[in-house]
Design a protein around this motif. Structure first.
Motif, PDB file in Angstrom:
ATOM      1  N   MET A   8      52.008  42.711  44.844  1.00  0.00           N
ATOM      2  CA  MET A   8      53.102  41.860  45.303  1.00  0.00           C
ATOM      3  C   MET A   8      54.015  41.472  44.149  1.00  0.00           C
ATOM      4  O   MET A   8      53.557  41.226  43.043  1.00  0.00           O
ATOM      5  CB  MET A   8      52.534  40.603  45.958  1.00  0.00           C
ATOM      6  CG  MET A   8      53.576  39.778  46.693  1.00  0.00           C
ATOM      7  SD  MET A   8      52.785  38.488  47.658  1.00  0.00           S
ATOM      8  CE  MET A   8      53.708  38.565  49.174  1.00  0.00           C
ATOM      9  N   LEU A  27      54.450  35.571  36.451  1.00  0.00           N
ATOM     10  CA  LEU A  27      53.750  36.253  35.352  1.00  0.00           C
ATOM     11  C   LEU A  27      52.657  35.311  34.848  1.00  0.00           C
ATOM     12  O   LEU A  27      52.835  34.095  34.860  1.00  0.00           O
ATOM     13  CB  LEU A  27      54.718  36.563  34.210  1.00  0.00           C
ATOM     14  CG  LEU A  27      55.793  37.602  34.509  1.00  0.00           C
ATOM     15  CD1 LEU A  27      56.509  37.999  33.220  1.00  0.00           C
ATOM     16  CD2 LEU A  27      55.228  38.840  35.186  1.00  0.00           C
ATOM     17  N   GLU A  69      46.128  43.417  32.614  1.00  0.00           N
ATOM     18  CA  GLU A  69      45.111  42.566  33.244  1.00  0.00           C
ATOM     19  C   GLU A  69      44.450  43.215  34.464  1.00  0.00           C
ATOM     20  O   GLU A  69      43.231  43.330  34.530  1.00  0.00           O
ATOM     21  CB  GLU A  69      45.779  41.241  33.627  1.00  0.00           C
ATOM     22  CG  GLU A  69      44.835  40.143  34.031  1.00  0.00           C
ATOM     23  CD  GLU A  69      43.906  39.713  32.897  1.00  0.00           C
ATOM     24  OE1 GLU A  69      44.188  40.023  31.727  1.00  0.00           O
ATOM     25  OE2 GLU A  69      42.893  39.062  33.211  1.00  0.00           O
ATOM     26  N   GLY A  70      45.252  43.644  35.402  1.00  0.00           N
ATOM     27  CA  GLY A  70      44.704  44.248  36.615  1.00  0.00           C
ATOM     28  C   GLY A  70      43.988  45.563  36.324  1.00  0.00           C
ATOM     29  O   GLY A  70      42.988  45.893  36.957  1.00  0.00           O
ATOM     30  N   ARG A  85      53.851  45.287  36.520  1.00  0.00           N
ATOM     31  CA  ARG A  85      52.469  44.861  36.772  1.00  0.00           C
ATOM     32  C   ARG A  85      51.988  45.373  38.122  1.00  0.00           C
ATOM     33  O   ARG A  85      50.857  45.849  38.259  1.00  0.00           O
ATOM     34  CB  ARG A  85      52.393  43.331  36.724  1.00  0.00           C
ATOM     35  CG  ARG A  85      51.038  42.771  37.114  1.00  0.00           C
ATOM     36  CD  ARG A  85      50.970  41.267  36.904  1.00  0.00           C
ATOM     37  NE  ARG A  85      51.768  40.519  37.869  1.00  0.00           N
ATOM     38  CZ  ARG A  85      51.891  39.197  37.865  1.00  0.00           C
ATOM     39  NH1 ARG A  85      51.285  38.477  36.936  1.00  0.00           N
ATOM     40  NH2 ARG A  85      52.627  38.591  38.770  1.00  0.00           N
ATOM     41  N   LEU A 100      49.204  49.345  38.975  1.00  0.00           N
ATOM     42  CA  LEU A 100      47.946  49.419  39.715  1.00  0.00           C
ATOM     43  C   LEU A 100      47.938  50.568  40.715  1.00  0.00           C
ATOM     44  O   LEU A 100      46.955  50.770  41.430  1.00  0.00           O
ATOM     45  CB  LEU A 100      47.710  48.098  40.445  1.00  0.00           C
ATOM     46  CG  LEU A 100      47.556  46.922  39.494  1.00  0.00           C
ATOM     47  CD1 LEU A 100      47.714  45.606  40.221  1.00  0.00           C
ATOM     48  CD2 LEU A 100      46.200  46.990  38.812  1.00  0.00           C
TER      49      LEU A 100
END
Ligand SMILES: Nc1ncnc2c1ncn2[C@@H]1O[C@H](COP(=O)(O)OP(=O)(O)OP(=O)(O)O)[C@@H](O)[C@H]1O
Ligand SMILES: [Mg+2]
Lengths: 232, 251
Positions: free
Chosen positions: B84, B91, B103-104, B152, B156
């Motif tokens: 999303m 952030l 991070e993910g 970000r 993923l």
């Protein structure tokens, strides 16, 4: 003058008293470390209103905040061993007394840190948790990696104050037989009859310790990235 | 393909989604339009369960979720397969731009730190911010923050990216750079995009499909030509009349 107050004796006694500072520091560090863990867990349970445990936490908080620390200290350091003995644990003497002090100091500090962490977790933008969830992180992962690191940054000033009050709180533990600086001063005073000099020494040591904590807090606060954001 | 069947959601007495049925084909760009309060954000958020709808079904390819009986695993799975982009960027404030993207990859995709970093750099370059990797959110402009937010999400490799008004918190002069990046993604990446926006121009140019919502229902849907060029419903016409003139006036 020197009959009322001996500067010489005050200076001479200072290093001896200072050598007992380790008890104060160790108890403070242990209480803060465990207190932070307890505080974070309790804050989480309360914020997420976890069934039953939330009520248990409320009970815990009102007990700690509603009773004098000295009463808590006696309960755990004198009462708890008696209870254990009553329950059939005979080896009570083999448990070092300091362990009970660690226990109650941690539980006591934890209650205050829980309130600090609760308000700073709530102050973290709730979009942060949503963003973490949206990329597939669990709530636990989000807390460990995103929410708590930010909450700690926001909590630095309050945690600094908490360390100071914990430190000062350690001056009560001589009541349960732990020989800290203050107890040592008592013992020395009963030989020299110069209590005033000794207590002035103790006051100086506490002031210095608090000063160090304040300076550390100040630098931590300046280093925090969120602090910079809030300042800019 | 992502499909909604009969999605209902109320906040107290306020019924915000009154049975949404829609399908979005894989790799397509769907723009959702509608007046404020029509339930666009709520619909988007019920896809990844930031908001739990009351009933209905959400079907993402082989993942078939009955909202009422959803399990933790299903929520976790759909969150892993979607990403999303938020109106307020969101952030991670304790992480740099690069770390935000890593991070993910590290925590959710479980790839090594070194590999995650390599990958993150590539995505940061894709959104034109290769030189800003070590900056924290507060050191970036809104447009830059949102581009990191997009990187970000993109890193993923999700099946679906959900955009909730990604440009409406931005200063007007920064809107263009973010829309540009989104356009590029739409062309280069084979990922389904569902975009809530008031940027009619973007919808006209990039969307494959436009959905117009009002009062918690889908009032009209179709190709941009159909919905934006020749709207049939009276409410769509009114909305567009206001927005198009407003946008054009702005330009
Ligand atoms: N958490 C909530 N609690 C209560 N009511 C809510 C909540 N979130 C949204 N609503 C209500 O649901 C309705 C739809 O909100 P939603 O945010 O989905 O609209 P929207 O179409 O995204 O509007 P906008 O264009 O202003 O973003 C509104 O009336 C709003 O007040
Ligand atoms: Mg919205």
């Amino acid at each position: 003058m020197s009959s009322y107050f001996s500067v010489d004796y005050m200076i001479k006694a200072f290093p001896t008293l200072l050598s007992y500072i380790d008890v104060t520091i160790i108890v403070t560090i242990v209480a803060e470390l465990f207190g932070i863990v307890i505080g974070c867990v309790v804050a989480f349970l309360r914020i997420h209103k976890v069934k039953v445990l939330n009520q248990v936490c409320l009970l815990y908080l009102s007990f700690i905040r509603g009773t004098p620390f000295l009463v808590q200290l006696y309960l755990v350091c004198f009462g708890l061993p008696q209870l254990l003995q009553g329950l059939g644990y005979q080896d009570i003497r083999s448990i070092p007394g300091l362990l009970f002090v660690f226990l109650i100091m941690s539980i006591h500090t934890g209650a205050y840190i829980a309130e600090i962490m609760r308000s700073s977790i709530l102050a973290v933008d709730k979009g942060q948790l949503e963003a973490a969830h949206s990329i597939g992180m669990s709530t636990y992962q989000a807390y460990i990696r995103i929410i708590l690191p930010q909450a700690f940054q926001l909590a630095i000033p309050a945690l600094g104050n908490n360390v100071i009050s914990t430190l000062k709180g350690t001056s009560l533990i001589f009541n349960v037989g732990v020989v800290d600086m203050l107890r040592k001063a008592d013992l020395m005073g009963s030989y020299s009859y110069r209590h005033l000099e000794l207590y002035v020494d103790i006051a100086i040591i506490y002031v210095l310790l608090c000063f160090v904590i304040q300076v550390a807090t100040y630098f931590l606060e300046r280093r925090s990235t969120l602090g910079k954001e809030l300042a800019s | 393909m992502i499909t909604f069947k009969n999605i209902h959601k109320s906040f107290g007495d306020n019924e915000v989604l009154k049975g949404i049925n829609a399908s979005v084909p894989t790799g397509s760009v769907t723009v959702i339009l509608g007046p404020s309060g029509s339930g666009k954000t709520t619909l988007l958020r019920s896809i990844n369960f930031l908001e739990k709808a009351d009933r209905g079904e959400i079907i993402l390819d082989d993942l078939h979720i009955d909202v009422e009986k959803v399990t933790k695993q299903e929520i976790h799975e759909i969150r892993q397969r979607t990403a999303m982009v938020f109106q307020s960027y969101n952030l991670f404030k304790n992480k740099t731009a690069l770390e935000n993207i890593m991070e993910g990859l590290i925590v959710v995709k479980k790839i090594s730190k070194a590999e995650a970093k390599e990958k993150a750099i590539i995505f940061l370059e894709k959104v034109g911010l290769g030189s800003k990797g070590d900056f924290y959110a507060h050191q970036l402009s809104g447009g830059q923050q949102q581009r990191v937010g997009i990187a970000r999400a993109l890193a993923l490799n999700p099946d679906v990216i959900l955009f909730d008004e990604p440009t409406s918190a931005l200063d007007p002069e920064l809107v263009g750079e973010v829309l540009e990046v989104m356009k590029k993604i739409a062309q280069e990446v084979n990922c389904t995009m569902i975009v809530v926006t008031h940027e009619i121009g973007f919808a006209r140019e990039v969307a494959d499909h436009v959905i117009f919502m009002d009062g918690g229902v889908i009032v009209e849907e179709g190709t941009p030509e159909q919905v934006l060029g020749a709207p049939k419903n009276e409410r769509t016409k009114q909305f567009l009349a206001r927005y198009v003139s407003f946008t054009e006036y702005n330009i």
